[in-house]
Scaffold this active site. Structure first.
Site, PDB file in Angstrom:
ATOM      1  NE  ARG A  19      -1.903  -2.168   3.364  1.00 15.52           N
ATOM      2  CZ  ARG A  19      -2.267  -2.537   4.593  1.00 15.52           C
ATOM      3  NH1 ARG A  19      -3.386  -2.081   5.117  1.00 15.52           N
ATOM      4  NH2 ARG A  19      -1.504  -3.342   5.304  1.00 15.52           N
ATOM      5  CE  LYS A  26       4.565  -0.841   6.400  1.00 12.41           C
ATOM      6  NZ  LYS A  26       3.140  -1.065   6.621  1.00 12.41           N
ATOM      7  CD  GLN A  77       7.406 -13.279   6.998  1.00 16.63           C
ATOM      8  OE1 GLN A  77       7.588 -12.063   7.068  1.00 16.63           O
ATOM      9  NE2 GLN A  77       6.203 -13.826   7.050  1.00 16.63           N
ATOM     10  N   GLY A 143      -7.530  -4.379  12.537  1.00 20.91           N
ATOM     11  CA  GLY A 143      -8.205  -5.541  13.116  1.00 20.91           C
ATOM     12  C   GLY A 143      -9.062  -5.075  14.286  1.00 20.91           C
ATOM     13  CE1 TYR A 370      31.691  29.738  -2.632  1.00 21.09           C
ATOM     14  CE2 TYR A 370      33.674  30.233  -3.880  1.00 21.09           C
ATOM     15  CZ  TYR A 370      32.938  29.367  -3.080  1.00 21.09           C
ATOM     16  OH  TYR A 370      33.450  28.149  -2.739  1.00 21.09           O
ATOM     17  CG  ASN A 381      33.124  46.743   4.302  1.00 16.75           C
ATOM     18  OD1 ASN A 381      32.078  46.787   4.922  1.00 16.75           O
ATOM     19  ND2 ASN A 381      33.196  46.945   3.000  1.00 16.75           N
ATOM     20  CB  ALA A 384      28.449  44.740  -3.465  1.00 16.28           C
ATOM     21  CE1 TYR A 391      38.465  22.088  -8.128  1.00 16.76           C
ATOM     22  CE2 TYR A 391      36.704  22.825  -9.573  1.00 16.76           C
ATOM     23  CZ  TYR A 391      37.510  21.814  -9.087  1.00 16.76           C
ATOM     24  OH  TYR A 391      37.354  20.534  -9.551  1.00 16.76           O
ATOM     25  NE  ARG A 444      40.177  50.722 -10.693  1.00 16.60           N
ATOM     26  CZ  ARG A 444      39.738  51.226  -9.558  1.00 16.60           C
ATOM     27  NH1 ARG A 444      39.096  50.464  -8.692  1.00 16.60           N
ATOM     28  NH2 ARG A 444      39.908  52.497  -9.279  1.00 16.60           N
TER      29      ARG A 444
HETATM   30  C1  UD1 Z   1      -1.949  -5.651  11.402  1.00 12.53           C
HETATM   31  C2  UD1 Z   1      -2.850  -6.559  12.249  1.00 12.53           C
HETATM   32  C3  UD1 Z   1      -4.126  -5.798  12.589  1.00 12.53           C
HETATM   33  C4  UD1 Z   1      -3.778  -4.513  13.318  1.00 12.53           C
HETATM   34  C5  UD1 Z   1      -2.797  -3.680  12.517  1.00 12.53           C
HETATM   35  C6  UD1 Z   1      -2.318  -2.518  13.352  1.00 12.53           C
HETATM   36  C7  UD1 Z   1      -2.469  -8.844  11.536  1.00 12.53           C
HETATM   37  C8  UD1 Z   1      -2.974  -9.985  10.734  1.00 12.53           C
HETATM   38  N1  UD1 Z   1      -3.185  -7.723  11.498  1.00 12.53           N
HETATM   39  O1  UD1 Z   1      -2.619  -5.382  10.191  1.00 12.53           O
HETATM   40  O2  UD1 Z   1      -4.965  -6.609  13.416  1.00 12.53           O
HETATM   41  O3  UD1 Z   1      -4.970  -3.782  13.566  1.00 12.53           O
HETATM   42  O4  UD1 Z   1      -1.659  -4.460  12.131  1.00 12.53           O
HETATM   43  O5  UD1 Z   1      -1.538  -1.640  12.599  1.00 12.53           O
HETATM   44  O6  UD1 Z   1      -1.468  -8.963  12.209  1.00 12.53           O
HETATM   45  N2  UD1 Z   1       4.904  -8.155   8.513  1.00 12.53           N
HETATM   46  C9  UD1 Z   1       5.875  -9.130   8.463  1.00 12.53           C
HETATM   47  N3  UD1 Z   1       5.677 -10.195   7.641  1.00 12.53           N
HETATM   48  C10 UD1 Z   1       4.523 -10.386   6.917  1.00 12.53           C
HETATM   49  C11 UD1 Z   1       3.529  -9.380   7.015  1.00 12.53           C
HETATM   50  C12 UD1 Z   1       3.738  -8.275   7.822  1.00 12.53           C
HETATM   51  O7  UD1 Z   1       6.920  -9.021   9.108  1.00 12.53           O
HETATM   52  O8  UD1 Z   1       4.419 -11.378   6.213  1.00 12.53           O
HETATM   53  C13 UD1 Z   1       5.135  -6.952   9.357  1.00 12.53           C
HETATM   54  C14 UD1 Z   1       5.070  -5.643   8.609  1.00 12.53           C
HETATM   55  O9  UD1 Z   1       6.356  -5.182   8.233  1.00 12.53           O
HETATM   56  C15 UD1 Z   1       4.414  -4.687   9.612  1.00 12.53           C
HETATM   57  C16 UD1 Z   1       3.656  -5.595  10.563  1.00 12.53           C
HETATM   58  O10 UD1 Z   1       4.113  -6.893  10.329  1.00 12.53           O
HETATM   59  O11 UD1 Z   1       5.395  -3.969  10.345  1.00 12.53           O
HETATM   60  C17 UD1 Z   1       2.156  -5.498  10.314  1.00 12.53           C
HETATM   61  O12 UD1 Z   1       1.904  -5.893   8.987  1.00 12.53           O
HETATM   62  P1  UD1 Z   1       0.834  -5.140   8.068  1.00 12.53           P
HETATM   63  O13 UD1 Z   1       0.803  -5.835   6.763  1.00 12.53           O
HETATM   64  O14 UD1 Z   1       1.069  -3.696   8.071  1.00 12.53           O
HETATM   65  O15 UD1 Z   1      -0.503  -5.508   8.877  1.00 12.53           O
HETATM   66  P2  UD1 Z   1      -1.894  -4.738   8.884  1.00 12.53           P
HETATM   67  O16 UD1 Z   1      -2.687  -5.161   7.709  1.00 12.53           O
HETATM   68  O17 UD1 Z   1      -1.677  -3.300   9.088  1.00 12.53           O
HETATM   69 CA    CA Z   2       0.121  -1.989   9.180  1.00 10.53          CA
END
Ligand code: UD1
Ligand code: CA
Length: 463
Positions: A19, A26, A77, A143, A370, A381, A384, A391, A444
């Site tokens: 997003r 981000k 991951q 959530g 400059y 002083n 201007a 350089y 000059r």
């Molecule tokens: C998540 C929560 C939601 C909560 C919200 C608050 C879940 C399923 N949902 O949603 O309930 O209200 O945060 O901001 O947890 N990340 C990983 N690996 C992944 C996916 C995400 O490390 O596979 C990390 C992201 O970098 C981020 C964090 O987890 O820092 C949250 O992930 P994001 O995708 O932003 O979750 P939300 O949809 O915002």
């Molecule tokens: Ca989030």
């Protein structure tokens, strides 16, 4: 929960930043001069945990570079299969005897004291988990915390899975949890990606815990903005505004006048003394210290600079990496570049540029100059249009101008060159040789007036 060091922290920082629409994670994007990932790690560090694990994915290299000075362990991951999957990758790195605080990395407004309250109020054991919640005026995309008629939490439902009634719930999951490792890692093994996004939701593990009769304690104890998750650049701008206003408020409470706080952009580590005044549109970045009773007019930008007391910086001036003494006046439209020092009582006027230059006490360069790689003494002083030609296309050379030198307008100093104390330089000179103390340097062409020349030109005989 108490006892120092009795805590380990996992920061979830992998994921795709879909997003946010960026080629880089981000979490590398800055909020008030500091990447989001650095902010969350600093928040974690403040709690003095025994270890900090950061879950990273594709963004491993970029993030790693950004936080290379931090004492954290990166856990990979490989595929971004959801927050539950991200946490599961940490199992082998975790101490099963210690409580585990899990934090979403994209929540940069969370305050240290709120988090401290959260971990200290909890009752920690293998059958209990805690999560931090907040009441949102606009809860969409978060959530939702679903409670029953007895106010007990029964589930966390992701926005996309909520019914119309559930969507109206304004209590949301912030993404900060306190777990017993034994409980959460067992539950994570049972969650499945059977949802609209096809992800392993960490939040499903919490719903599962409730179903199993475990205690889930939802702590609703932070300001709305602290709970904001940053998913888009609109969120980023909103969050940065909050941080900016926190900073301007702190400064105002300490005796600084800020005419229009909404328009000023001041990094957190900046200090400003009492009775200084900032006009609209002032930007102060990096490590800056500004003294008392100094005035910064509109659209001034200052970075990594120390400024003394009673200084006036007029509009549209840019100063970077410099040191400014007391009672100095600079601008409007001046540019002071790195390694410059402007000493007490000096004046730098409009369209004057300084680079790696020491400008002595009570000296003046009021217009259009400059001055680069120069050392200028006291009470000089600079007329201007003075230029140091520092350089030759290969190297930089120094210009030395001693105390009380008077430089006439439109002078060029071809460096290296030295002008002795009290000397005068005639206007329009190109100075290539040193000028002794108290001498007059002239370089000059002599003026010649050809009488009646213009009339002859008109008649076509101007020779
Ligand atoms: C998540 C929560 C939601 C909560 C919200 C608050 C879940 C399923 N949902 O949603 O309930 O209200 O945060 O901001 O947890 N990340 C990983 N690996 C992944 C996916 C995400 O490390 O596979 C990390 C992201 O970098 C981020 C964090 O987890 O820092 C949250 O992930 P994001 O995708 O932003 O979750 P939300 O949809 O915002
Ligand atoms: Ca989030």
């Amino acid at each position: 929960m108490n006892k120092k060091n009795n805590l380990q922290i996992i920061i979830l920082a992998a994921g795709k930043s879909v997003r946010f629409k960026s080629k880089i994670s981000k979490l590398i994007h800055e909020l008030l001069g500091k990447p989001m990932i650095v902010r969350i790690i600093e928040l974690a560090e403040a709690l003095e945990p025994s270890r900090i694990l950061v879950v990273v994915g594709d963004n491993k290299e970029d993030l790693g570079t950004c936080i290379c000075d931090k004492k954290v362990t990166l856990v990979c991951q490989k595929r971004p299969l959801g927050t539950g999957h991200a946490l599961a990758q940490c199992e082998q790195h975790v101490d099963f005897q210690q409580p585990l605080l899990v934090m979403n990395a994209d929540t940069p407004l969370m305050k240290q004291e709120s988090l401290r309250r959260f971990i200290e109020t909890g009752e920690y054991n293998d059958n209990t988990m805690h999560l931090l919640t907040a009441e949102m005026s606009n809860p969409s995309n978060y959530g939702r915390i679903i409670r029953n008629s007895r106010n007990k939490v029964t589930a966390i439902k992701e926005d996309i899975e909520c019914t119309a009634t559930e969507k109206k719930v304004r209590e949301i999951n912030i993404g900060f949890y306190l777990f017993a490792p034994r409980l959460i890692f067992a539950l994570l093994k049972e969650i499945a990606p059977d949802n609209a996004k096809g992800e392993y939701y960490l939040t499903d593990a919490i719903t599962l815990a409730i179903d199993r009769g475990k205690r889930v304690i939802a702590v609703k104890d932070v300001m709305e903005e602290e709970a904001w998750g940053i998913n888009t650049r609109v969120d980023l701008a909103r969050a940065e505004k909050i941080l900016r206003l926190r900073k301007t408020e702190e400064l105002m409470m300490n005796g600084v006048t800020i005419r229009d706080p909404e328009s000023c952009y001041i990094h957190e580590q900046v200090s400003i003394g009492q009775d200084s005044i900032l006009y609209p549109g002032v930007i102060i970045e990096g490590d800056c210290q500004i003294g008392e009773q100094s005035i910064l007019y509109s659209n001034v930008r200052i970075r990594d600079t120390k400024i003394g007391n009673g200084v006036v910086i007029y509009d549209h001036t840019v100063i970077e990496g410099a040191e400014i003494g007391d009672q100095v006046k600079i601008g409007p439209f001046a540019r002071v570049r790195p390694e410059s020092r402007i000493l007490d009582g000096a004046k730098i006027g409009n369209f004057v540029e300084l680079k790696k230059t020491v400008f002595g006490k009570y000296s003046k360069a009021n217009h259009l100059s400059y001055l680069g790689d120069a050392v200028i003494g006291e009470k000089a002083n600079i007329g201007a249009g003075t230029i140091t030609c520092n350089y030759d296309g290969y190297h930089k050379y120094q210009t030395l101008i001693e105390d009380e030198v008077f430089v006439g307008s439109d002078t060029q100093f071809v460096a290296p060159v030295k002008i002795g104390k009290g000397a005068y330089i005639a206007a329009g000179s190109t100075i290539t040789k040193d000028v002794p103390e108290y001498a007059l340097g002239v370089a000059r062409g002599r003026q010649e007036n050809k009488l009646e020349w213009a009339k002859r030109k008109k008649r076509g005989k101007s020779k």
